[in-house]
Design an enzyme around this catalytic site. Structure first.
Site, short mmCIF file in Angstrom:
data_model
loop_
_atom_site.label_atom_id
_atom_site.label_comp_id
_atom_site.label_asym_id
_atom_site.label_seq_id
_atom_site.Cartn_x
_atom_site.Cartn_y
_atom_site.Cartn_z
N THR A 28 0.82 -1.21 0.00
CA THR A 28 0.00 0.00 0.00
C THR A 28 0.86 1.26 0.00
O THR A 28 0.46 2.28 -0.58
CB THR A 28 -0.96 0.02 1.21
OG1 THR A 28 -0.21 -0.15 2.42
CG2 THR A 28 -2.00 -1.09 1.09
N HIS A 115 0.19 -16.88 -4.98
CA HIS A 115 -1.03 -16.50 -5.71
C HIS A 115 -0.71 -16.11 -7.15
O HIS A 115 -1.50 -15.42 -7.80
CB HIS A 115 -1.77 -15.37 -5.01
CG HIS A 115 -2.45 -15.80 -3.75
ND1 HIS A 115 -2.91 -14.92 -2.79
CD2 HIS A 115 -2.76 -17.03 -3.28
CE1 HIS A 115 -3.46 -15.58 -1.80
NE2 HIS A 115 -3.38 -16.87 -2.06
N CYS A 123 -2.76 -17.96 -22.71
CA CYS A 123 -3.97 -18.12 -23.50
C CYS A 123 -4.78 -19.27 -22.92
O CYS A 123 -4.26 -20.36 -22.68
CB CYS A 123 -3.61 -18.42 -24.96
SG CYS A 123 -5.04 -18.85 -25.98
N SER A 188 -3.97 -10.13 6.41
CA SER A 188 -5.00 -10.41 7.42
C SER A 188 -5.14 -11.90 7.69
O SER A 188 -5.90 -12.30 8.58
CB SER A 188 -6.34 -9.85 6.95
OG SER A 188 -6.74 -10.46 5.73
#
Length: 237
Positions: A28, A115, A123, A188
């Site tokens: 952030t 992730h 594709c 979190s």
């Protein structure tokens, strides 16, 4: 009494195998919004569909309408002081839930992206892979990027409904099993299975959590710090 940051500095200095599990909160300060805060990406109701695989396969325009604004943010932002602080540490493995590449650009190695990552796209028809940056002009025009075969390109980000990258996941688990210090930074711990990763740490491993909001593991951590991540890691290093 020593402050939590002083204690954590001593732990970092004496550790032989550190694993940092990082989430959206570490990026952030680079100008990238997080997902679940009041001002995060998911605060807009329609945005909860952005990273849903079934939605993407049915209508990729939903993701690419978001990516048209989001990709330039990610591309133009830079690693911040927290990324650089982790990169300065010895004996550290970074495991990140983030799909940006700021840890790598800051110099951390190894970095396991559980992730996935937005740097390449694949594709969905023929499996051809391409650098996502090549597709930016198409996306920024408001179009959906297609392969020469006619299939739609999807970034190599793990969408909901998709399996995690097996190689990075197994490497992350292995690193956790060998850690004597685990740092949970800017996450979190609410997205599974990545939130389970700290559970693979040895029983005698120390656990420190640096996050703005409470996490499910706060009760197990020896140190919990709610201060600014860049400031904390800068002072620790």
């Amino acid at each position: 009494m020593k402050t939590s940051i002083e204690r954590l500095s001593e732990w970092v200095r004496s550790a032989t195998s550190i694993v940092a599990l990082t989430g959206a909160g570490i990026s952030t300060a680079s100008g990238i919004p997080d997902f679940r805060s009041a001002s995060g990406i998911y605060s807009i109701e329609r945005n909860v569909e952005i990273f849903d695989l079934d939605v993407f396969l049915r209508d990729p325009s939903i993701f690419y309408a978001f990516a048209r604004k989001f990709y330039p943010q990610v591309r133009d932002a830079r690693p911040n002081a927290a990324h650089r602080a982790l990169a300065a540490l010895d004996h550290i493995t970074v495991v990140t839930q983030n799909v940006d590449d700021y840890h790598q650009r800051a110099g951390s190695d190894p970095v396991y992206t559980v992730h996935g990552n937005h740097i390449f796209s694949t594709c969905q028809s023929c499996g051809a892979e391409i650098e996502t940056e090549v597709l930016f002009p198409i996306i920024e025009r408001g179009d959906i990027p297609h392969c020469v075969c006619g299939g739609v390109y999807k970034p190599n980000i793990t969408f909901f409904g998709e399996r995690l990258p097996e190689t990075d996941w197994q490497a992350a688990v292995q690193a956790m099993t060998q850690a004597d210090l685990v740092l949970v930074v800017g996450t979190s711990l609410s997205v599974f299975p990545a939130a389970y990763l700290p559970d693979y740490r040895p029983l005698n491993a120390r656990l420190a959590i640096i996050n703005r909001d409470p996490t499910p593991l706060d009760g197990e951590a020896q140190i919990v710090i709610r201060e600014d991540i860049c400031d904390v890691l800068g002072r620790v290093v």
